[in-house]
Design an enzyme around this catalytic site. Structure first.
Site, PDB file in Angstrom:
ATOM      1  NE  ARG A  62      -2.747  -1.070   4.470  1.00 36.37           N
ATOM      2  CZ  ARG A  62      -4.004  -1.118   4.086  1.00 36.37           C
ATOM      3  NH1 ARG A  62      -4.823  -1.979   4.655  1.00 36.37           N
ATOM      4  NH2 ARG A  62      -4.469  -0.303   3.160  1.00 36.37           N
ATOM      5  NE  ARG A 108      -4.805   6.619  -7.019  1.00 32.53           N
ATOM      6  CZ  ARG A 108      -4.554   6.357  -5.737  1.00 32.53           C
ATOM      7  NH1 ARG A 108      -4.259   7.330  -4.895  1.00 32.53           N
ATOM      8  NH2 ARG A 108      -4.620   5.129  -5.286  1.00 32.53           N
ATOM      9  CG  ASP A 150      -2.035   1.007   1.122  1.00 31.99           C
ATOM     10  OD1 ASP A 150      -2.398   1.378  -0.016  1.00 31.99           O
ATOM     11  OD2 ASP A 150      -2.540   1.435   2.175  1.00 31.99           O
ATOM     12  CG  HIS A 191      -0.559   1.749  -9.251  1.00 32.16           C
ATOM     13  ND1 HIS A 191      -0.777   1.517  -7.910  1.00 32.16           N
ATOM     14  CD2 HIS A 191      -1.656   2.425  -9.701  1.00 32.16           C
ATOM     15  CE1 HIS A 191      -1.954   2.029  -7.565  1.00 32.16           C
ATOM     16  NE2 HIS A 191      -2.511   2.591  -8.626  1.00 32.16           N
ATOM     17  CG  LEU A 214       8.757 -17.718  -2.142  1.00 29.06           C
ATOM     18  CD1 LEU A 214       9.275 -17.201  -0.805  1.00 29.06           C
ATOM     19  CD2 LEU A 214       8.709 -16.546  -3.094  1.00 29.06           C
TER      20      LEU A 214
HETATM   21  C1  IPE Z   1      -5.496  -2.734  -0.119  1.00 35.73           C
HETATM   22  O1  IPE Z   1      -5.147  -1.405  -0.265  1.00 35.73           O
HETATM   23  C2  IPE Z   1      -5.514  -3.433  -1.444  1.00 35.73           C
HETATM   24  C3  IPE Z   1      -4.231  -3.612  -2.085  1.00 35.73           C
HETATM   25  C4  IPE Z   1      -3.066  -3.244  -1.634  1.00 35.73           C
HETATM   26  C5  IPE Z   1      -4.288  -4.298  -3.349  1.00 35.73           C
HETATM   27  P1  IPE Z   1      -6.234  -0.249  -0.424  1.00 35.73           P
HETATM   28  O2  IPE Z   1      -5.486   0.990  -0.560  1.00 35.73           O
HETATM   29  O3  IPE Z   1      -7.173  -0.598  -1.517  1.00 35.73           O
HETATM   30  O4  IPE Z   1      -7.008  -0.356   0.951  1.00 35.73           O
HETATM   31  P2  IPE Z   1      -7.843   0.764   1.717  1.00 35.73           P
HETATM   32  O5  IPE Z   1      -8.836   1.318   0.747  1.00 35.73           O
HETATM   33  O6  IPE Z   1      -6.874   1.795   2.182  1.00 35.73           O
HETATM   34  O7  IPE Z   1      -8.468   0.025   2.849  1.00 35.73           O
HETATM   35  C1  IPE Z   2      -1.689   0.214  -3.319  1.00 35.39           C
HETATM   36  O1  IPE Z   2      -1.459   1.581  -3.386  1.00 35.39           O
HETATM   37  C2  IPE Z   2      -1.931  -0.404  -4.663  1.00 35.39           C
HETATM   38  C3  IPE Z   2      -3.302  -0.902  -4.863  1.00 35.39           C
HETATM   39  C4  IPE Z   2      -4.264  -0.835  -4.000  1.00 35.39           C
HETATM   40  C5  IPE Z   2      -3.571  -1.514  -6.121  1.00 35.39           C
HETATM   41  P1  IPE Z   2      -2.643   2.607  -3.385  1.00 35.39           P
HETATM   42  O2  IPE Z   2      -3.064   2.864  -4.783  1.00 35.39           O
HETATM   43  O3  IPE Z   2      -3.744   2.148  -2.503  1.00 35.39           O
HETATM   44  O4  IPE Z   2      -1.945   3.879  -2.788  1.00 35.39           O
HETATM   45  P2  IPE Z   2      -2.536   4.893  -1.720  1.00 35.39           P
HETATM   46  O5  IPE Z   2      -3.015   4.077  -0.569  1.00 35.39           O
HETATM   47  O6  IPE Z   2      -3.647   5.625  -2.392  1.00 35.39           O
HETATM   48  O7  IPE Z   2      -1.390   5.767  -1.360  1.00 35.39           O
HETATM   49 MG    MG Z   3      -4.121   2.376  -0.542  1.00 39.56          MG
END
Ligand code: IPE
Ligand code: IPE
Ligand code: MG
Length: 263
Positions: free
Chosen positions: A211, A56, A43, A60, A154
């Site tokens: 996380r 954004r 995350d 990724h 793994l």
């Molecule tokens: C969880 O992250 C899902 C992934 C990392 C794929 P999110 O960013 O979607 O979760 P929330 O919305 O903060 O709970």
């Molecule tokens: C995690 O990063 C990736 C996915 C959920 C796919 P985010 O896209 O949730 O990044 P933040 O949480 O908005 O910073």
């Molecule tokens: Mg997120």
């Protein structure tokens, strides 16, 4: 003689993980202090990009190298199973553009990395729900699974279109159907037999749940399997994470006392 050579050439060579670029080695811990199964909520990509004035999606993209470095580091330290949350059943709520990007990006990462992962002896496994998942992503995952199915170093669970509640709901539906067909007796159900209805029946319980990004929630990841996991939340945005992030979390894990309900 010729026979011997051809037999030998059939044995697949497993490549060792690439060491950290600065030569940093994993912490020295006892084997029993190393978690067998690590689950990671990757995350913070969006925030990482925002800090840099980028889209954004750039976040990724930057997260790919964090994942690859952590996979190498997981092998180095002796983790046997790694589950990574790449797209949740809730992530469909994002903008159509971001969803589209994430689907295409996941497909591309699996395609581009599968030979490297295969070379390391990694078994790739898709864990998630089929409904809604792009067929092209699923095909790529199936190919990677096929290519790597005999690998033993793994197991890498790619959790794409995964949700813990979705997994339990799908299991409940399948169990109910089997009960109606008299394939199972409701009273004979056990925790073990429920596991057989989950997306990856042979998945082991999560030992360490990690996380990144500082958020302290599980966001519906591996609910059943993480019932007794040690939770470690790290204040690093996913694109800034690398194998040292994992090793640090494992050092924290090693200090925990796991009781499993015992006194
Ligand atoms: C969880 O992250 C899902 C992934 C990392 C794929 P999110 O960013 O979607 O979760 P929330 O919305 O903060 O709970
Ligand atoms: C995690 O990063 C990736 C996915 C959920 C796919 P985010 O896209 O949730 O990044 P933040 O949480 O908005 O910073
Ligand atoms: Mg997120």
């Amino acid at each position: 003689m010729a026979k011997k050579v051809s037999k030998k050439s059939k044995v697949k060579k497993v490549l060792p993980p690439t060491p950290h670029r600065a030569g940093i080695k994993p912490p020295k811990l006892d084997a029993k202090q190393i978690p067998n199964h690590v689950a990671i909520v990757m995350d913070g990509n969006g925030r990482w990009a925002k800090q840099r004035g980028l889209a954004r999606t750039a976040g990724h993209e930057a997260g790919e190298k964090a994942l690859v470095d952590i996979v190498h580091g997981a092998i180095e330290i002796g983790v046997k199973e790694l589950s990574v949350y790449a797209f949740s059943t809730e992530n469909w709520r994002r903008s159509p553009e971001e969803v589209k990007f994430l689907m295409g990006f996941n497909r591309q990462v699996i395609h581009n990395r599968r030979d490297e992962l295969n070379g390391l002896g990694i078994k790739i496994r898709w864990v998630g729900r089929e409904k809604k998942l792009w067929a092209s992503v699923l095909n790529e995952l199936k190919e990677a699974e096929q290519l790597t199915k005999n690998n033993k170093v793994l197991t890498l669970n790619m959790c794409i279109n995964y949700g813990g509640r979705a997994e339990m709901l799908d299991a409940a539906v399948a169990i109910a159907k089997d009960a109606v067909r008299k394939k199972i007796k409701p009273d004979a159900l056990s925790e073990k037999s429920i596991s057989k209805y989950l997306y990856a029946p042979s998945m082991s319980d999560v030992d360490l749940f990690l996380r990144s990004s500082g958020e302290q929630r599980t966001s519906n990841f591996l609910m059943w399997q993480s019932a007794y996991a040690e939770m470690v939340f790290m204040d690093v945005l996913w694109p800034d994470a690398d194998r040292r992030t994992l090793w640090k979390a494992i050092e924290t894990y090693a200090e925990r006392e796991r009781r499993f309900g015992k006194a």
